[in-house]
Design a protein around this motif. Structure first.
Motif, PDB file in Angstrom:
ATOM      1  N   ASP A  91       0.841  -1.196   0.000  1.00  0.00           N
ATOM      2  CA  ASP A  91       0.000   0.000   0.000  1.00  0.00           C
ATOM      3  C   ASP A  91       0.882   1.254   0.000  1.00  0.00           C
ATOM      4  OD1 ASP A  91      -2.269   1.615   0.167  1.00  0.00           O
ATOM      5  OD2 ASP A  91      -2.498   1.351   2.323  1.00  0.00           O
ATOM      6  N   TYR A  92       0.432   2.314  -0.661  1.00  0.00           N
ATOM      7  CA  TYR A  92       1.143   3.595  -0.638  1.00  0.00           C
ATOM      8  C   TYR A  92       1.025   4.280   0.715  1.00  0.00           C
ATOM      9  CZ  TYR A  92       1.854   4.260  -5.737  1.00  0.00           C
ATOM     10  OH  TYR A  92       2.253   4.177  -7.032  1.00  0.00           O
ATOM     11  N   ARG A  93      -0.196   4.268   1.274  1.00  0.00           N
ATOM     12  CA  ARG A  93      -0.461   5.018   2.514  1.00  0.00           C
ATOM     13  C   ARG A  93      -0.734   4.058   3.667  1.00  0.00           C
ATOM     14  NH1 ARG A  93      -4.542  10.002   1.124  1.00  0.00           N
ATOM     15  NH2 ARG A  93      -3.070  11.169  -0.155  1.00  0.00           N
ATOM     16  N   MET A  94       0.082   4.200   4.731  1.00  0.00           N
ATOM     17  CA  MET A  94      -0.097   3.363   5.920  1.00  0.00           C
ATOM     18  C   MET A  94       0.229   4.165   7.175  1.00  0.00           C
ATOM     19  SD  MET A  94       1.626  -0.182   4.591  1.00  0.00           S
ATOM     20  CE  MET A  94       3.090   0.619   3.934  1.00  0.00           C
ATOM     21  N   PRO A  95      -0.587   5.168   7.469  1.00  0.00           N
ATOM     22  CA  PRO A  95      -0.285   5.957   8.661  1.00  0.00           C
ATOM     23  C   PRO A  95      -0.381   5.082   9.916  1.00  0.00           C
ATOM     24  CG  PRO A  95      -2.421   6.563   7.739  1.00  0.00           C
ATOM     25  CD  PRO A  95      -1.815   5.570   6.817  1.00  0.00           C
ATOM     26  N   PRO A  96       0.388   5.313  10.921  1.00  0.00           N
ATOM     27  CA  PRO A  96       1.314   6.411  11.141  1.00  0.00           C
ATOM     28  C   PRO A  96       2.749   6.061  10.737  1.00  0.00           C
ATOM     29  CG  PRO A  96       1.043   5.223  13.180  1.00  0.00           C
ATOM     30  CD  PRO A  96       0.203   4.518  12.142  1.00  0.00           C
ATOM     31  N   ASN A 115       9.639  -8.861  -6.440  1.00  0.00           N
ATOM     32  CA  ASN A 115       8.520  -8.284  -7.183  1.00  0.00           C
ATOM     33  C   ASN A 115       7.595  -7.545  -6.223  1.00  0.00           C
ATOM     34  OD1 ASN A 115       8.951  -9.207  -9.914  1.00  0.00           O
ATOM     35  ND2 ASN A 115       8.561 -11.260  -9.136  1.00  0.00           N
ATOM     36  N   VAL A 116       7.280  -6.292  -6.561  1.00  0.00           N
ATOM     37  CA  VAL A 116       6.427  -5.461  -5.717  1.00  0.00           C
ATOM     38  C   VAL A 116       5.338  -4.829  -6.581  1.00  0.00           C
ATOM     39  CG1 VAL A 116       6.319  -3.424  -4.219  1.00  0.00           C
ATOM     40  CG2 VAL A 116       8.306  -4.956  -4.101  1.00  0.00           C
ATOM     41  N   VAL A 117       4.101  -4.914  -6.082  1.00  0.00           N
ATOM     42  CA  VAL A 117       2.976  -4.225  -6.706  1.00  0.00           C
ATOM     43  C   VAL A 117       2.536  -3.141  -5.734  1.00  0.00           C
ATOM     44  CG1 VAL A 117       0.621  -4.418  -7.595  1.00  0.00           C
ATOM     45  CG2 VAL A 117       2.243  -6.300  -7.951  1.00  0.00           C
ATOM     46  N   LEU A 118       2.682  -1.878  -6.142  1.00  0.00           N
ATOM     47  CA  LEU A 118       2.252  -0.741  -5.333  1.00  0.00           C
ATOM     48  C   LEU A 118       0.752  -0.538  -5.523  1.00  0.00           C
ATOM     49  CD1 LEU A 118       5.181   1.701  -6.084  1.00  0.00           C
ATOM     50  CD2 LEU A 118       4.639   0.703  -3.867  1.00  0.00           C
ATOM     51  N   CYS A 119       0.026  -0.465  -4.409  1.00  0.00           N
ATOM     52  CA  CYS A 119      -1.433  -0.386  -4.450  1.00  0.00           C
ATOM     53  C   CYS A 119      -1.914   0.878  -3.756  1.00  0.00           C
ATOM     54  CB  CYS A 119      -2.044  -1.575  -3.715  1.00  0.00           C
ATOM     55  SG  CYS A 119      -1.440  -3.182  -4.212  1.00  0.00           S
ATOM     56  N   SER A 120      -2.850   1.588  -4.392  1.00  0.00           N
ATOM     57  CA  SER A 120      -3.427   2.741  -3.722  1.00  0.00           C
ATOM     58  C   SER A 120      -4.615   3.281  -4.486  1.00  0.00           C
ATOM     59  CB  SER A 120      -2.409   3.863  -3.574  1.00  0.00           C
ATOM     60  OG  SER A 120      -2.956   4.917  -2.806  1.00  0.00           O
ATOM     61  N   ALA A 121      -5.485   3.937  -3.739  1.00  0.00           N
ATOM     62  CA  ALA A 121      -6.581   4.689  -4.352  1.00  0.00           C
ATOM     63  C   ALA A 121      -6.138   6.124  -4.597  1.00  0.00           C
ATOM     64  CB  ALA A 121      -7.794   4.667  -3.432  1.00  0.00           C
ATOM     65  N   LEU A 143      -1.135  -1.075  -8.962  1.00  0.00           N
ATOM     66  CA  LEU A 143      -2.503  -1.565  -8.940  1.00  0.00           C
ATOM     67  C   LEU A 143      -3.350  -0.529  -8.222  1.00  0.00           C
ATOM     68  CD1 LEU A 143      -4.508  -3.959  -9.420  1.00  0.00           C
ATOM     69  CD2 LEU A 143      -3.842  -4.782  -7.146  1.00  0.00           C
ATOM     70  N   ARG A 144      -4.375  -0.030  -8.893  1.00  0.00           N
ATOM     71  CA  ARG A 144      -5.244   0.998  -8.315  1.00  0.00           C
ATOM     72  C   ARG A 144      -6.386   0.358  -7.520  1.00  0.00           C
ATOM     73  NH1 ARG A 144      -3.258   5.848  -7.712  1.00  0.00           N
ATOM     74  NH2 ARG A 144      -2.038   6.438  -9.509  1.00  0.00           N
ATOM     75  N   LYS A 145      -6.673   0.936  -6.357  1.00  0.00           N
ATOM     76  CA  LYS A 145      -7.830   0.533  -5.564  1.00  0.00           C
ATOM     77  C   LYS A 145      -9.013   1.401  -5.984  1.00  0.00           C
ATOM     78  CE  LYS A 145      -5.195  -0.508  -1.351  1.00  0.00           C
ATOM     79  NZ  LYS A 145      -4.966  -0.050   0.023  1.00  0.00           N
ATOM     80  N   PRO A 146     -10.228   0.896  -5.993  1.00  0.00           N
ATOM     81  CA  PRO A 146     -10.559  -0.495  -5.713  1.00  0.00           C
ATOM     82  C   PRO A 146     -10.076  -1.377  -6.853  1.00  0.00           C
ATOM     83  CG  PRO A 146     -12.519   0.689  -6.430  1.00  0.00           C
ATOM     84  CD  PRO A 146     -11.404   1.690  -6.338  1.00  0.00           C
ATOM     85  N   PHE A 147      -9.508  -2.515  -6.502  1.00  0.00           N
ATOM     86  CA  PHE A 147      -8.911  -3.356  -7.526  1.00  0.00           C
ATOM     87  C   PHE A 147      -9.869  -4.429  -8.008  1.00  0.00           C
ATOM     88  CE2 PHE A 147      -6.998  -4.432  -3.357  1.00  0.00           C
ATOM     89  CZ  PHE A 147      -7.619  -5.638  -3.131  1.00  0.00           C
ATOM     90  N   ASN A 148      -9.559  -4.920  -9.174  1.00  0.00           N
ATOM     91  CA  ASN A 148     -10.318  -5.982  -9.820  1.00  0.00           C
ATOM     92  C   ASN A 148      -9.689  -7.314  -9.410  1.00  0.00           C
ATOM     93  OD1 ASN A 148     -10.393  -8.011 -12.075  1.00  0.00           O
ATOM     94  ND2 ASN A 148     -11.834  -6.536 -12.924  1.00  0.00           N
TER      95      ASN A 148
END
Length: 170
Positions: A91-96, A115-121, A143-148
């Motif tokens: 995920d791109y965003r994982m606060p804190p 191998n890394v897939v970056l995921c975020s809305a 990979l964009r959220k919401p994902f297929n």
């Protein structure tokens, strides 16, 4: 019959429990669906469905980390055990804690070919910025959220496949 060590190891690093559940359902569909009466009746009438080795999809072991620091620790541990992850959904965003970019920097330091897939809305970083820092490499996808679900499964199948030309030293 499959051996647990034959499963393709995937790590999901995301701060949302629901996302981890979604990945497990997508990557291990037999776990989400029990056999219903129709399945049992079909087996009783026709016997067990034949399986052909080329039709059998690989199984996935999906592990979870809820922050970047925990994910890095799991990747290190897997490398030490000689059972590295084939793929990370990050995920791109994982606060804190660390964001996806910081986590990716740390992952690349210990496992540069992972191998890394970056995921975020969200679009916190453009692909141009990502490529400037990490290089345009086959081991990095978005990979964009919401994902297929089909897209997730296809990425997992493709990116976790054993590399036939890779050497087994390490």
């Amino acid at each position: 019959m499959s051996n647990p060590t034959d499963k393709r190891r995937i790590l999901v690093i995301d701060d949302s429990e629901a996302i981890h559940t979604d990945f497990r359902r997508i990557l291990n569909p037999e776990q989400r669906r029990g056999r219903d009466d129709l399945d049992l009746l079909e087996e009783a009438l026709f016997g067990p469905a034949p399986t052909r080795s080329h039709d059998v999809e690989p199984e996935f072991q999906v592990d979870s980390a809820f922050q970047g620091q925990e994910g890095l620790s799991k990747v290190r541990e897997a490398l030490t055990e000689g059972r590295p992850y084939a793929l990370v959904f990050l995920d791109y965003r994982m606060p804190p804690g660390w964001n996806g970019a910081e986590t990716l920097r740390r992952l690349r330091a210990v496992a540069p070919t992972l191998n890394v897939v970056l995921c975020s809305a969200y679009s916190d970083y453009s692909w141009t910025e990502i490529f400037q820092e990490f290089g345009e490499h086959q081991t990095l996808r978005e990979l964009r959220k919401p994902f297929n679900g089909q897209e997730v499964r296809q990425l997992a199948l493709t990116l976790s496949a054993p590399k036939e030309t890779a050497s087994r030293s390490g």
